[in-house]
Design an enzyme around this catalytic site. Structure first.
Site, PDB file in Angstrom:
ATOM      1  CE1 TYR A  87       0.719   1.675   4.254  1.00 38.39           C
ATOM      2  CE2 TYR A  87       1.084  -0.680   4.392  1.00 38.39           C
ATOM      3  CZ  TYR A  87       1.249   0.589   4.917  1.00 38.39           C
ATOM      4  OH  TYR A  87       1.953   0.769   6.073  1.00 38.39           O
ATOM      5  CE1 TYR A 111      -4.576   6.102  12.118  1.00 34.98           C
ATOM      6  CE2 TYR A 111      -4.521   7.035   9.908  1.00 34.98           C
ATOM      7  CZ  TYR A 111      -4.166   6.045  10.795  1.00 34.98           C
ATOM      8  OH  TYR A 111      -3.399   4.987  10.374  1.00 34.98           O
ATOM      9  CG  PHE A 126       0.476   9.403   5.379  1.00 30.30           C
ATOM     10  CD1 PHE A 126       0.193   8.139   5.863  1.00 30.30           C
ATOM     11  CD2 PHE A 126      -0.473  10.048   4.607  1.00 30.30           C
ATOM     12  CE1 PHE A 126      -1.019   7.521   5.585  1.00 30.30           C
ATOM     13  CE2 PHE A 126      -1.692   9.446   4.325  1.00 30.30           C
ATOM     14  CZ  PHE A 126      -1.966   8.178   4.815  1.00 30.30           C
ATOM     15  CG  ASP A 127       3.005   3.954   6.065  1.00 26.30           C
ATOM     16  OD1 ASP A 127       4.193   3.629   5.849  1.00 26.30           O
ATOM     17  OD2 ASP A 127       2.231   3.288   6.777  1.00 26.30           O
ATOM     18  CB  ILE A 147      -8.280   3.348   9.775  1.00 26.29           C
ATOM     19  CG1 ILE A 147      -7.889   3.133   8.310  1.00 26.29           C
ATOM     20  CG2 ILE A 147      -7.157   3.981  10.565  1.00 26.29           C
ATOM     21  CD1 ILE A 147      -7.527   4.413   7.569  1.00 26.29           C
ATOM     22  CG  PHE A 171      -4.683   4.429   2.107  1.00 30.20           C
ATOM     23  CD1 PHE A 171      -3.466   4.190   2.714  1.00 30.20           C
ATOM     24  CD2 PHE A 171      -5.661   5.102   2.822  1.00 30.20           C
ATOM     25  CE1 PHE A 171      -3.215   4.603   4.016  1.00 30.20           C
ATOM     26  CE2 PHE A 171      -5.432   5.515   4.117  1.00 30.20           C
ATOM     27  CZ  PHE A 171      -4.206   5.277   4.719  1.00 30.20           C
TER      28      PHE A 171
END
Length: 250
Positions: free
Chosen positions: A167, A221, A177-178, A195, A238
């Site tokens: 992902y 979040y 961010f990831d 989540i 995502f």
């Protein structure tokens, strides 16, 4: 900054700076301003350099928390520490002052968070409305938006499954961010260990599928955000590739 952090930072900074001073001012209430040459020449020894570092860190923290440092009172405290003079403030006064500053800092942080939250909510709403109109985007009852990028023909995981995925996660402005791709290692976790938007999306996917997920903040979040990049009430995007179902947790 926590109350104890303020107290410890201030106390340790006063102690270190006092120990690193070459001499105490005889008129601490009215300290003489050092010239540029004196400032430069006073950074030769380890103690002087350490004192300068402590001052830089303390000054930066105070500036960040919008605390106005009174230099006369600060140097008076240094002189008192070095001379062994008893504190001019009672313990009750110290605690009351720290608690007042703590409340002021928290109020500032809460105001900044509320401002960021309102901004992110408005931007997220506009992004979701525009994205929902794009070809291939499906909007579920919860508000989750997904688009199939690659079609797989494997099984679907259940809520009890453990999955292996690749992902990448970004904010709506494209800030990443990831990414498991960047780490070179897919992630493995229970379907219910992520989540809410992911929990729902994973159970819509077949092994081999690659989806683009656009997740409203309430399915991500929420008001708390996550880490330094994901602010309060941020809508997240995502790309998720379902590689494998490892099995049932039961």
């Amino acid at each position: 900054m926590k109350l104890n952090s303020i107290a410890l930072l201030t106390a340790s900074s006063l102690f270190l700076a006092a120990c690193g001073s070459e001499k105490a001012s005889s008129e601490a209430e009215k300290p003489a301003e050092p010239t540029a040459a004196e400032q430069s020449s006073n950074l030769d020894s380890i103690d002087q350099k350490l004192s300068y570092i402590v001052g830089t860190n303390l000054g930066g923290q105070f500036a960040n928390d919008d605390i106005q440092l009174d230099m006369a009172a600060f140097q008076l405290a240094l002189a008192d520490v070095k001379s062994g003079t008893e504190s001019r403030l009672s313990q009750e006064q110290v605690q009351e002052t720290i608690q007042t500053m703590q409340a002021r800092i928290q109020e500032k942080q809460q105001a900044a968070q509320a401002e960021a939250s309102a901004k992110n909510q408005a931007a997220g709403k506009a992004y979701l409305e525009a994205n929902a109109k794009k070809d291939g985007v499906v909007v579920t009852e919860s508000g989750l938006q997904y688009k199939e990028l690659v079609a797989g023909d494997g099984e679907k995981p259940s809520a009890e499954s453990t999955v292996v995925v690749h992902y990448k996660g970004t904010l709506i402005d494209g800030t990443q961010f990831d990414s498991s791709y960047d780490r070179g290692q897919p992630a493995e976790f229970p379907v219910t260990g992520v989540i809410q938007g992911w929990i729902e999306a994973l159970q819509l996917m077949n092994v081999g599928d690659k989806f683009e997920l656009t997740i409203p903040s309430e399915l991500a979040y929420g008001t708390r955000g996550s880490g330094p990049t994901i602010g309060p009430d941020s809508t997240l995007v995502f790309e998720v590739e379902l590689l494998e179902i490892k099995g049932d947790e039961k």
